[in-house]
Enzyme design. Sequence first.
Site: not given
Lengths: 237, 373
Positions: B135, B268, B279, B298, B303, B361
């Site tokens: 991502c 993110h 975060e 998002k 996402h 990931f």
Amino acid sequence: MELWISGGAWITSEGYGTLSEEREINIGEGEPVIPEAKELFDEPLQRYGRFDSFTRLGCAATALALRDADMAEKQRKDDTTGMIISSDYEILNTDIDYYETTLDAEGAFSSPNLFSYTLPVIVLGECAVYYGLTGPTFCVGDDALYGLKALESAAAMIAAGKAQRMIVGWLESPPERSKGIEGEMRPSGAVFIVLDAIPAKILFSKRKLSYGNNVFKNHKNQKITSLMDVFARENER
Amino acid sequence: MKDVFITDMAAISSIGNSLEEMLPPLYRGDTAVDNITRFSTEKLEYHKGACISGLDSNDDDNRISELTKRLMAHIKSPPERTYLVWTGIKGDVEFIESRAEGKAKTDLYLAGHYRKLVAKTLGIEDSGMEINAACASSTMGLALAAQLISSGSHSSVLVCGADIVSRFSFTGFSALRGLSATVCRPFDKERDGLVLGDGAAALLLTDEETTKKEGYKPQARLSGWGIANDANHITGPARDARGLIKAIRSAMDQAGLSASDVEAFCAHGTGTVFNDAMELTAVESIFGSRKFPLFSIKGAIGHTLGAAGAIESALSIKAMKKKEVPPTTGFINHEERTEGRVSSRPQNFPGKNILTTNSGFGGCNAALIFENL
């Protein structure tokens, strides 16, 4: 820009070896001969035996390359190393295996474990956790250039001062024939090197690469067009 | 080292078919999250996604190709020798899905397929590469592109990516129990998961000479970037945010900014419990108790996986121009660390610089800093 190759390793259907051994690489047909865990890791790498072929191949090549560079243990607390691999098929075998698990009960029993491994960066994550790699990590595709784009990207990370050392690899594990994918398949295997901004150990000048105008050259001023060339040129007497 | 300018950008998502179209609903706090009709979710616990209306596969091509072609219609013709970096991460899923259903009639798409499609659509030379960093793919693509330009290796680089809500990804995140059953609520105290979204974006990066020669009007300078790995877990973020902290600090150092200089942060912000907590830990570690606008888009567009960083970069640059960051759609309930930072309303800021980050990931983290011009 000058870069140093501290070590390297390859795994193909004909076996495996290291840069120091100065053996020729032959990437033939068939499955790579991947070493057992006990040959690679001083401390167990969890799940190694159960990894898919892509992840196992990548972890094994990393272990061999770092050991060839005398860094397998020293690396563990190092904060300046990253890892970039190139692959065109990426992790397609696992993608197919995972998707098979979604077909029953409209996906209600999909495998979370297999899904976790459907990204090529997972092999980088496994190596990062095991070796403590906290530098830049990503995968690149490079149209069968056998790692050249990974090498360029790694040089860019070092040039930018974002890493002192990069593990650079070509890694392919195309879909098994049994999975019914048509078309000509490229070979399976791994070729990895350890690239340093400054030599981490006493190295002969033939372990030096120069990079300028988007071209890599070895100590003999020969153009390097793939990671295979690094080994082939190195072994030329 | 050469300056790196953003000279053209485009984006498409479920709330708008262009970057300009996306802005009004984004700033109103609208969301495109709805029940998924693209595939059956009947036997799953989750049913929500942010799909682009009318985005279909057809006999000629798949959804990602169609999305890419739509995106390229918004990019002005880049210089002939522009280097291409493709950053979508799951270009093969539609092939795999079709094959499993016995409908596959196209060749397998290897990593280079979409880059070649971009080159062909734009009529430029096919040279470049793909980046897959989960991502954080397009964020890292932009970082690498910045280095290729600042070092003089290339004079123009087009970074683009597209990903879609696929059955493959949806069932996977469902199996991992990473999805929200309701709406995506980034940074909300009651957040319960992410929602997937269709999306694509492209940004053209050029050096000063090319910018002048081509008559481009630079929109921002990419002044700093950082990439780091957590070295902690293959799917879960590091609780202590070590990788993200390292990436942000690296970007700030390169941009010559201190913690008090960073004006706004496009996070993110997936809406999962652990990502958002990680975060907020990074924010506290770097910025202490300082209050400044922190937001995630998002909740509005979902996402968008590999494309997320590029979309968020483009919208961050737009936010600098407006001197106002968009609301965090879906956000309602504060926790202590979000007070004075996250808001369900647009927030003003000076508009001189903005930080944007993505994580993924494999322990991937990437940070970018844009400066207004």
